[in-house]
Design a protein around this motif. Structure first.
Motif, PDB file in Angstrom:
ATOM      1  N   ASP A   1       5.365 -33.926 -14.751  1.00 62.90           N
ATOM      2  CA  ASP A   1       6.551 -34.311 -15.493  1.00 62.90           C
ATOM      3  C   ASP A   1       7.252 -35.396 -14.698  1.00 62.90           C
ATOM      4  O   ASP A   1       7.876 -35.130 -13.688  1.00 62.90           O
ATOM      5  CB  ASP A   1       7.462 -33.089 -15.657  1.00 62.90           C
TER       6      ASP A   1
ATOM      7  N   ASP B   1      10.929 -41.693 -17.128  1.00 60.90           N
ATOM      8  CA  ASP B   1      11.766 -41.633 -18.318  1.00 60.90           C
ATOM      9  C   ASP B   1      11.340 -42.753 -19.257  1.00 60.90           C
ATOM     10  O   ASP B   1      11.907 -43.852 -19.215  1.00 60.90           O
ATOM     11  CB  ASP B   1      13.250 -41.792 -17.948  1.00 60.90           C
TER      12      ASP B   1
ATOM     13  N   ALA C   1      10.891 -37.940 -21.098  1.00 59.79           N
ATOM     14  CA  ALA C   1      10.105 -37.568 -19.927  1.00 59.79           C
ATOM     15  C   ALA C   1       8.648 -37.925 -20.182  1.00 59.79           C
ATOM     16  O   ALA C   1       8.264 -38.250 -21.311  1.00 59.79           O
ATOM     17  CB  ALA C   1      10.233 -36.084 -19.631  1.00 59.79           C
TER      18      ALA C   1
END
Length: 398
Positions: A42, A45, A206
């Motif tokens: 993860d 952006d 994300a």
């Protein structure tokens, strides 16, 4: 990452998405699943077109992804006390001395704590495979048409359930969904709790498993819930949930976190869902007696939880049930001789709970980071993802 927008009322969008909402039966989710894994893929952006919370919920609802494969990291941190490596069993979860180690029900408690790596594959409603990978063994559940197989390579045992009413009947699907562990399954459970007790926000973007995603943040409006927030990373292209994180109101690490580290939306090879027990494997057929031909009967009262009802609504819902009179659990809560436990064991159990009193009488509250359970001296159980104070208040109301 600043929120794009907060939605106070979801209107028709919420109703449309209701069948895909992740239910506030958070108790059930917590009982069988997951926690925070910092190593999840993860990062970043991505710059994506802005979207409202309603539009994102509708995107999840409209997702028609039926073919997917990949690797999922899952970890549960309920804050349960260490039992020296032992995994406590859940009522009705199987795993007794006469059950097969390959029975899916016997594996549920393994996902209730710690970190696990899962490999999943799906090709429509009639073909799914889920594997739990360990250092030296692998456990798999394979649904292929009318057959559901589970195989534990560590014990070389297999479990087989067959639907005799058709290749895509409910019985086969039930066995193949014993392990709700993917971000999609968890998200479906939470979104079922949609309503005026919930707020939704698009909390930026994300990257998960190399895919661009929107972050949907779900929060209870009600006070008294132990749930702080649920964050779902939703694939921007397909609308498929890629990552699910549940954080407690008390703060700290997530209680439940499950996310893809690798994902592919292509059609899995048909051979993925083929399974033949290796030679010498002990095979147990579903419903088959496990003690030499004589079916074991559950003790009186076990499995017949009486008078289950729900107190309250939304995130502060509390389940109330009456324990069987001969279960002995009420005696455990009160510390009475009727519990039949040795003194040291009773003291240990008492140390795990807090004695409480109220209009309901007296009992003991056992707490995790998410779920609180009150067992009263008169044999009632109250459980919910609520604070101890809210639990006692619900018991008084009950």
């Amino acid at each position: 990452m600043a929120p794009y927008e907060s939605e106070d009322s979801q209107g028709s969008g919420r109703r449309k998405a209701a069948r895909y909402a992740v239910p506030v039966a958070v108790v059930g989710v917590a009982a069988v699943t997951i926690g925070l894994v910092p190593a999840l893929a993860d990062s970043g952006d991505p710059d994506l077109p802005k979207i409202t919370a309603r539009e994102l919920i509708e995107k999840i609802a409209a997702s028609d992804t039926e073919q997917v494969s990949g690797t999922v990291k899952i970890h549960t941190d309920l804050g349960l006390p260490s039992l020296g490596g032992a995994t406590p069993g859940l009522p009705g979860a199987g795993g007794g001395k006469d059950s097969s180690s390959a029975d899916p029900k016997a594996k549920l408690t393994e996902l209730a704590t710690g970190t696990h790596t899962l490999r999943i594959a799906a090709d429509g409603q009639d073909r799914q495979k889920l594997s739990i990978l360990d250092d030296a063994s692998e456990y798999s559940v394979i649904h292929n048409g009318a057959d559901v197989w589970a195989y534990d390579s560590g014990s070389d045992e297999a479990y087989h359930a067959k639907n005799t009413e058709g290749a895509s009947g409910d019985r086969a699907r039930k066995h193949s969904s014993e392990l709700p562990a993917t971000p999609k399954q968890l998200t479906d459970e939470i979104l079922k709790a949609s309503g005026s007790t919930t707020s939704y926000t698009v909390d930026g973007t994300a990257q998960v498993a190399g895919r661009d995603a929107y972050r949907l943040q779900i929060k209870p409006r009600q006070s008294g819930s132990t749930v702080g927030a649920v964050t779902v990373s939703v694939d921007a292209k397909t609308g498929t949930p890629l990552k699910f994180t549940l954080t407690p109101a008390s703060g700290g690490a997530a209680v439940v976190d499950a996310g893809f580290t690798k994902v592919d939306f292509g059609k899995p090879a048909a051979s993925t869902f083929d399974f033949t027990p290796p030679k010498g494997t002990k095979v147990t057929e579903a419903g088959e007696p496990q003690d030499g031909g004589r079916a074991k009967q559950a003790p009186d009262g076990v499995g017949s939880l009486d008078g289950l009802r729900v107190i309250g609504t939304g995130w502060t819902s509390v389940a109330e049930l009456k324990l069987p009179g001969d279960s002995g659990v009420a005696g455990l809560a009160s510390g009475s001789a009727s519990s039949g436990m040795p003194g040291d064991a009773q003291k240990f159990l008492d140390s795990l709970g807090d004695k409480v009193k109220g209009e309901f009488g007296a009992g003991t509250v056992y707490s995790t980071r998410l779920v609180n359970v009150l067992i009263t001296e008169d044999g009632k159980v109250y459980a919910g993802a609520v604070t101890k104070e809210a639990l006692v208040k619900a018991a008084d109301a009950g």
